[in-house]
Design an enzyme around this catalytic site. Structure first.
Site, PDB file in Angstrom:
ATOM      1  N   HIS A 217       0.819  -1.206   0.000  1.00 26.14           N
ATOM      2  CA  HIS A 217       0.000   0.000   0.000  1.00 26.14           C
ATOM      3  C   HIS A 217       0.855   1.259   0.000  1.00 26.14           C
ATOM      4  O   HIS A 217       0.382   2.330   0.359  1.00 26.14           O
ATOM      5  CB  HIS A 217      -0.906   0.032   1.237  1.00 26.14           C
ATOM      6  CG  HIS A 217      -1.878  -1.094   1.278  1.00 26.14           C
ATOM      7  ND1 HIS A 217      -1.616  -2.255   1.956  1.00 26.14           N
ATOM      8  CD2 HIS A 217      -3.092  -1.235   0.715  1.00 26.14           C
ATOM      9  CE1 HIS A 217      -2.639  -3.069   1.810  1.00 26.14           C
ATOM     10  NE2 HIS A 217      -3.548  -2.476   1.062  1.00 26.14           N
ATOM     11  N   HIS A 406      -6.088   8.408   3.138  1.00 30.84           N
ATOM     12  CA  HIS A 406      -7.071   8.977   4.059  1.00 30.84           C
ATOM     13  C   HIS A 406      -7.858  10.111   3.423  1.00 30.84           C
ATOM     14  O   HIS A 406      -9.079  10.195   3.589  1.00 30.84           O
ATOM     15  CB  HIS A 406      -6.383   9.466   5.332  1.00 30.84           C
ATOM     16  CG  HIS A 406      -7.342   9.942   6.389  1.00 30.84           C
ATOM     17  ND1 HIS A 406      -8.149   9.074   7.093  1.00 30.84           N
ATOM     18  CD2 HIS A 406      -7.660  11.186   6.830  1.00 30.84           C
ATOM     19  CE1 HIS A 406      -8.903   9.769   7.937  1.00 30.84           C
ATOM     20  NE2 HIS A 406      -8.628  11.048   7.788  1.00 30.84           N
ATOM     21  N   GLY A 409     -10.328   8.770   0.749  1.00 34.22           N
ATOM     22  CA  GLY A 409     -11.384   8.001   1.392  1.00 34.22           C
ATOM     23  C   GLY A 409     -12.379   8.901   2.108  1.00 34.22           C
ATOM     24  O   GLY A 409     -13.595   8.726   2.009  1.00 34.22           O
ATOM     25  N   GLY A 491     -11.161  -1.103  19.523  1.00 33.61           N
ATOM     26  CA  GLY A 491      -9.890  -1.481  20.129  1.00 33.61           C
ATOM     27  C   GLY A 491      -8.882  -0.386  20.365  1.00 33.61           C
ATOM     28  O   GLY A 491      -7.955  -0.569  21.155  1.00 33.61           O
ATOM     29  N   ARG A 547      -1.791   0.521   9.652  1.00 29.56           N
ATOM     30  CA  ARG A 547      -0.678   0.300   8.737  1.00 29.56           C
ATOM     31  C   ARG A 547       0.565   1.083   9.108  1.00 29.56           C
ATOM     32  O   ARG A 547       1.667   0.775   8.666  1.00 29.56           O
ATOM     33  CB  ARG A 547      -1.106   0.652   7.311  1.00 29.56           C
ATOM     34  CG  ARG A 547      -2.149  -0.311   6.768  1.00 29.56           C
ATOM     35  CD  ARG A 547      -2.619   0.101   5.396  1.00 29.56           C
ATOM     36  NE  ARG A 547      -3.719  -0.757   4.975  1.00 29.56           N
ATOM     37  CZ  ARG A 547      -4.543  -0.467   3.994  1.00 29.56           C
ATOM     38  NH1 ARG A 547      -4.403   0.656   3.317  1.00 29.56           N
ATOM     39  NH2 ARG A 547      -5.521  -1.280   3.659  1.00 29.56           N
TER      40      ARG A 547
END
Length: 583
Positions: A217, A406, A409, A491, A547
């Protein structure tokens, strides 16, 4: 760099449309991705794969007879949304259950898990196997945290062949888990990749240097060395992978293995063959019996110049279960092996609209709630505007240690939510309905972790406001708290360098302001300032999730992209609330 595109945010959708038009004999379009256009055996397990676009032939290119039954295809470098995964899996389902299998990335895990839960609740038995082949992304003691790279193919291939052999869902899962355990990969890169519309690559490597431990990526490597010769790279690949053998394999001598030398986008096949020449020599010297190797582009990263080597350990006996499944025939747009025999085309199926049902069955709402919905729609429009203004900067921040997706998106998600809100407002939606359905639109179009988180946030706030009551300050604060609780459930905690680092201070300050009797406009503005301060402070944190985690030190001095975009959004909403007060 990527030169041919129209609107960058539409690139993935247009790419999928073109891919399907070019390969209609093997795949057909469904909402969220593609499925086989050929007839599959009823009652067998459907293997559904997926991930972000930008990795062709992964993931749509390996849908077809002998391989995947469907692929959920997200935005560039972003996981597909839960709705996309659900849609593809439901379309691919043959009655024998569904196996979801994909690379181990936070956004993919979040969205595929949500889709699995929904499928199981609908009576479609669904299981998951995540691929964790990249040995550079986590130590052996934490191999469950490793990401999936080119080793995706070996797991997908084994699972699909087991399905074609008539294995039950439990047995297909067993085979996929064994294939994953027996697969190890390691990659390098010489240049970064450039997303459509971006002026600069996600990262750069000095001329004559090589990033070691590269992801798919655009994640920077975990080390950097001088560029070796082709033989030197082969020696690095083989020695690294032979230093970590899977459990149960004490020595490479006498072992049979499939070997995959994968080009990441710009390395030419001729170069790969030069490297593979030495890879094969070294493996044979170590006593490895090579079984049907693959050299070429299997999992790419746009124009990244790089390569990875994958070893898929099949066992010592010729004709073992894993070897049979590796050798089994397949016929897909981008991957062919042997002959699958004559196949029958499935009956055409209509393509579902992504926004199907958006304005159907609108619950009744009071005038007070419709007034709150109008403010919410104005806020969503403002969010889309502030993201448009900062999309490049958000991508730049995210690319420091992540994948740079980011901004694009968030742009896709916020635009979708704003458009949905306009439609919903026009048919008289109350605040709950408008926020929840707009949140679903955001999650569906954005995909990735950010899409899922903002979808949860808007749904939680809408649920608290309802379709009947006016939007009091206390109700808004309670909705934000509900959103915070929902997001924390995934989380992350304060200090992990995520959106949570700005969200929690914002929720705390908003609650405190409302409890102290301040009007919503003032309490929100004060909370937005707290979020902005907290987001800036993330520059001094090391990421512990996502990531960016393997490249923690690279992100020091740069704020978290999710926290920064959250601060931009709540500041712009503060302006909207102030304007509403002045009317």
């Amino acid at each position: 760099m990527t030169r041919l595109f129209n609107e960058p945010s539409a690139f993935a959708d247009e790419m999928i449309d073109g891919f399907v038009a070019a390969n209609s004999a093997q795949v057909r379009r469904v909402s969220g991705g593609v499925v086989r256009s050929t007839v599959s055996t009823p009652g067998t397990v459907a293997v559904v794969i997926g991930g972000g676009s930008g990795h062709y032939p992964a993931f749509g290119g390996i849908v077809g007879q002998g391989l995947a039954h469907g692929a959920a295809m997200g935005n560039l470098f972003a996981s597909p949304s839960a709705q996309q995964v659900h849609s593809v899996a439901a379309a691919a389902n043959l009655g024998g259950g569904v196996l979801l299998t994909y690379g181990n990335y936070a956004g993919d895990v979040l969205n595929f898990t949500a889709a699995q839960d929904r499928l199981n609740s609908e009576g479609i038995e669904t299981r998951t196997v995540v691929v964790t082949d990249d040995i550079a992304s986590a130590p052996l003691a934490e191999k469950h945290k490793r990401r999936g790279i080119a080793g995706d193919l070996t797991v997908f291939k084994a699972a699909a062949a087991a399905s074609e052999a008539g294995y039950s869902l439990d047995e297909v899962v067993r085979v996929a888990e064994l294939a994953n355990e027996r697969t190890r990969s390691f990659g390098v890169a010489f240049t970064g990749c450039t997303l459509p519309g971006a002026a600069e690559p996600l990262f750069t490597i000095p001329e004559g240097r090589m990033g070691v431990g590269i992801g798919i990526h655009g994640e920077p490597g975990i080390d950097e060395t001088d560029v070796p010769t082709a033989d030197g790279l082969a020696e690095l690949f083989v020695s690294t992978l032979l230093s970590e053998l899977p459990e149960g394999i004490s020595s490479p001598d006498g072992q049979r293995a499939a070997v995959l030398l994968n080009g990441l986008g710009s390395v030419k096949y001729e170069e790969l063959f030069v490297v593979y020449r030495r890879v094969a020599q070294l493996l044979e010297e170590a006593g490895v019996v090579i079984v049907e190797p693959e050299v070429g582009e299997l999992v790419t990263s746009f124009d990244m110049a790089g390569a990875s080597l994958t070893l898929f350990w099949l066992g010592t006996e010729e004709g073992s279960e894993l070897e049979r499944f590796w050798r089994a025939p397949a016929d897909t747009p981008a991957y062919r092996k042997g002959s699958v025999g004559a196949v029958e085309q499935a009956a055409p199926a209509p393509t579902e609209a992504l926004d199907a049902g958006l304005t159907e069955n609108i619950p009744p709402a009071t005038d007070d709630s419709r007034a709150a919905a109008a403010v919410a729609a104005a806020a969503l429009q403002a969010i889309a505007e502030v993201i448009d203004e900062n999309v490049g900067e958000l991508g730049r921040i995210d690319a420091v240690a992540g994948d740079g997706d980011h901004g694009i998106g968030m742009q896709r998600g916020s635009r979708a939510a704003s458009s949905a809100a306009v439609e919903l407002l026009a048919v008289g939606s109350g605040a709950r309905t408008l926020l929840q359905r707009s949140g679903d639109a955001w999650a569906d179009r954005a995909g990735g972790t950010s899409g899922a988180l903002w979808g949860v946030a808007l749904r939680a706030i809408g649920d608290t406001l309802g379709d009947s009551d006016a939007a009091s300050g206390a109700a808004v604060a309670a909705g934000v708290r509900g959103a915070t609780t929902g997001i924390l459930g995934f989380g992350a905690v304060v200090g992990d360098k995520t959106m949570v680092d700005a969200l929690v201070p914002f929720a705390d300050a908003l609650e405190a302001g409302i409890a102290a009797g301040r009007p919503l406009t003032q309490a929100w503005a004060d909370a937005a300032d707290a979020a902005t301060t907290a987001a800036a402070a993330t520059a001094q944190l090391l990421p512990k999730m996502g990531r960016a985690r393997p490249h923690a030190e690279k992100s020091l001095g740069t704020p978290d992209a999710g926290a920064h975009s959250f601060a931009l959004i709540v500041q712009r909403i503060a302006t909207v609330l102030k304007e509403q007060d002045s009317k």
